[in-house]
Design a protein around this motif. Structure first.
Motif, short mmCIF file in Angstrom:
data_model
loop_
_atom_site.label_atom_id
_atom_site.label_comp_id
_atom_site.label_asym_id
_atom_site.label_seq_id
_atom_site.Cartn_x
_atom_site.Cartn_y
_atom_site.Cartn_z
N SER A 1 0.83 -1.20 0.00
CA SER A 1 0.00 0.00 0.00
C SER A 1 0.87 1.25 0.00
O SER A 1 2.04 1.22 0.39
N ALA A 2 0.30 2.34 -0.46
CA ALA A 2 0.99 3.63 -0.48
C ALA A 2 -0.01 4.72 -0.10
O ALA A 2 -1.16 4.70 -0.56
N VAL A 3 0.45 5.65 0.72
CA VAL A 3 -0.41 6.74 1.18
C VAL A 3 0.29 8.07 0.92
O VAL A 3 1.46 8.25 1.30
N LEU A 4 -0.40 8.98 0.27
CA LEU A 4 0.07 10.35 0.12
C LEU A 4 -0.64 11.20 1.18
O LEU A 4 -1.87 11.29 1.19
N THR A 5 0.15 11.79 2.09
CA THR A 5 -0.41 12.64 3.12
C THR A 5 -0.15 14.10 2.75
O THR A 5 1.01 14.50 2.55
N GLY B 1 -2.79 14.95 -6.51
CA GLY B 1 -2.09 14.04 -5.62
C GLY B 1 -2.27 12.59 -6.01
O GLY B 1 -1.36 11.77 -5.86
N THR B 2 -3.44 12.25 -6.54
CA THR B 2 -3.66 10.89 -7.03
C THR B 2 -2.72 10.58 -8.18
O THR B 2 -2.17 9.47 -8.27
N ARG B 3 -2.50 11.54 -9.05
CA ARG B 3 -1.55 11.35 -10.15
C ARG B 3 -0.13 11.19 -9.62
O ARG B 3 0.64 10.35 -10.11
N LEU B 4 0.22 12.01 -8.62
CA LEU B 4 1.55 11.90 -8.02
C LEU B 4 1.75 10.54 -7.38
O LEU B 4 2.81 9.92 -7.53
N LEU B 5 0.74 10.04 -6.70
CA LEU B 5 0.84 8.75 -6.03
C LEU B 5 0.97 7.63 -7.06
O LEU B 5 1.72 6.67 -6.86
N GLU B 6 0.27 7.74 -8.15
CA GLU B 6 0.38 6.74 -9.22
C GLU B 6 1.78 6.75 -9.82
O GLU B 6 2.33 5.70 -10.17
N PHE B 7 2.39 7.93 -9.91
CA PHE B 7 3.75 8.04 -10.43
C PHE B 7 4.74 7.36 -9.50
O PHE B 7 5.63 6.63 -9.95
N HIS B 8 4.60 7.58 -8.21
CA HIS B 8 5.56 7.05 -7.25
C HIS B 8 5.29 5.60 -6.85
O HIS B 8 6.21 4.90 -6.41
N ALA B 9 4.06 5.15 -6.97
CA ALA B 9 3.72 3.80 -6.50
C ALA B 9 2.80 3.11 -7.50
O ALA B 9 1.67 2.73 -7.17
N THR C 1 2.71 0.17 -8.79
CA THR C 1 2.41 -1.25 -8.63
C THR C 1 1.76 -1.58 -7.28
O THR C 1 1.43 -2.75 -7.04
N GLU C 2 1.61 -0.58 -6.41
CA GLU C 2 1.01 -0.86 -5.11
C GLU C 2 -0.47 -1.21 -5.29
O GLU C 2 -1.18 -0.63 -6.11
N GLU C 3 -0.94 -2.19 -4.53
CA GLU C 3 -2.32 -2.66 -4.68
C GLU C 3 -3.33 -1.63 -4.18
O GLU C 3 -4.41 -1.49 -4.75
N THR C 4 -3.01 -0.93 -3.11
CA THR C 4 -3.92 0.08 -2.59
C THR C 4 -3.19 1.42 -2.50
O THR C 4 -2.02 1.47 -2.12
N LYS C 5 -3.90 2.48 -2.85
CA LYS C 5 -3.34 3.82 -2.80
C LYS C 5 -4.38 4.73 -2.18
O LYS C 5 -5.58 4.60 -2.44
N ASP C 6 -3.92 5.67 -1.35
CA ASP C 6 -4.85 6.54 -0.65
C ASP C 6 -4.24 7.92 -0.53
O ASP C 6 -3.05 8.07 -0.24
N VAL C 7 -5.06 8.95 -0.77
CA VAL C 7 -4.66 10.34 -0.58
C VAL C 7 -5.39 10.87 0.64
O VAL C 7 -6.63 10.82 0.71
N ARG C 8 -4.63 11.35 1.61
CA ARG C 8 -5.21 11.85 2.85
C ARG C 8 -4.80 13.29 3.09
O ARG C 8 -3.63 13.63 2.93
N VAL C 9 -5.77 14.11 3.46
CA VAL C 9 -5.51 15.49 3.81
C VAL C 9 -5.64 15.62 5.32
O VAL C 9 -6.67 15.23 5.90
#
Length: 365
Positions: free
Chosen positions: A322-326, A345-353, A355-363
């Motif tokens: 999993s990967a989380v962008l805070t 931020g979702t685009r940034l998270l996709e760039f950095h992770a 292949t991760e199965e779960t991705k989450d953007v949290r403010v």
């Protein structure tokens, strides 16, 4: 003489940094336009290009490193920068006075380098590095065979200051890890440093990427002094700020309207947009400047822009699959801006992770 508001200067700066609209410029060309990206950490330059280029793929920069089209080398402000091979050879001789000053004044190493025979030292270091790249520890140990009464760390530091040492791959290759190992730029790139690089050209290129700017800004970016002597010989345009300060610019450089929309942008750690001015009010409030530059241990976070100005920080954490962008805003943020931050931020998270199965953007507040 034209007067520009802070917002107009902000929009002009963002346009020259390609932060108003992404471009299809090739990655190495963008690295050259920006006169390098600060790179004391290995991977922030990838984010710096991602936020400026359309459909940037990390392998593009990784391949350029492996194929020696770009290199990592100590340059402006004495910090490691990722630059093109041509700029390594152009800029490194210009920055030498800064590195010489460090060798005389560095509180940790200078006392161990007193009366060192510098010509002999540089020749010996080149010979030591002739066969293969070495880590700083290996280089210091090898040099103590010739100067056994000197401190190894100081000798390695002197080598980095006196010679154009580049950090070779796999260091900073996307998806890989590697120790920092050094080789001379001449050996690694197969070319000599510029014999008489022109500081006027350096100044013009700085203004093309960071202008309009003051002499103090130029000196903050480069780490050099007495650059008024250079700017006074150039045909430059002068503009004034709202508070009466004079800034220099290229004669025909455009100045976008202050009402030009500025989209949300994520900047990497140590982005030069934030480090290349004596007066950072074009992108930072004084309150946020103190917060950003008051971080402990020199850890400089990734930041984000809202309406062209820094409004908070971000970080990505990975655990298992999993990967989380805070995202941490530093000021009140509208629902519209939060939606834009989440989308980008979702685009940034996709760039950095990717292949991760779960991705989450949290403010978070």
């Amino acid at each position: 003489m034209r007067t520009l508001s802070t917002r107009a200067i902000n929009r002009t700066t963002l346009a020259r940094q390609h932060l108003l609209a992404r471009t299809t410029t090739p990655a190495v060309d963008m690295v050259e336009h920006l006169v390098g990206l600060q790179a004391q950490a290995p991977f922030p330059p990838y984010t710096g290009l991602w936020t400026r280029l359309t459909d940037f793929q990390p392998d593009t920069l990784a391949d350029a490193l492996v194929n020696r089209h770009v290199v990592r080398i100590a340059l402006m402000r004495g910090t490691v920068h990722l630059v093109s091979a041509a700029d390594a050879c152009f800029l490194r001789p210009l920055i030498q006075p800064l590195l010489d000053r460090d060798l005389r004044t560095n509180t940790q190493h200078a006392r161990h380098l007193t009366d060192l025979d510098l010509p002999k030292f540089t020749d010996t270091t080149r010979h030591v590095l002739a066969d293969r790249p070495l880590t700083a520890k290996e280089l210091g140990a090898a040099l103590t065979e010739h100067w056994p009464d000197r401190e190894p760390g100081a000798l390695a530091h002197a080598a980095r200051g006196l010679l154009p040492l580049v950090q070779v791959p796999p260091r900073a290759v996307w998806g890989r890890s590697g120790l920092t190992k050094y080789h001379t730029a001449e050996h690694w790139l197969g070319r000599e440093l510029d014999k008489s690089p022109d500081p006027k050209r350096m100044t013009q290129r700085y203004l093309a990427a960071f202008g309009p700017a003051s002499v103090a800004d130029l000196q903050t970016w480069s780490g050099l002094t007495r650059l008024r002597e250079v700017t006074d010989t150039l045909d430059l345009r002068t503009v004034t700020t709202d508070d009466g300060r004079e800034l220099l610019d290229l004669p025909d450089a455009p100045h976008p309207d202050e009402d030009t929309p500025a989209p949300v942008r994520f900047l990497p750690e140590f982005d030069n947009l934030l480090l290349s001015y004596a007066d950072r009010t074009r992108v930072l409030t004084e309150e946020h400047r103190k917060r950003l530059f008051g971080v402990k241990n020199g850890v400089f976070p990734g930041t984000f822009l809202v309406d062209g100005f820094v409004r908070g920080e971000w970080r990505i954490t990975k655990q298992r699959k999993s990967a989380v962008l805070t995202i941490t805003p530093w000021a009140r943020t509208t629902k519209k801006d939060l939606a834009a931050l989440t989308k980008e931020g979702t685009r940034l998270l996709e760039f950095h992770a990717p292949t991760e199965e779960t991705k989450d953007v949290r403010v978070v507040s």
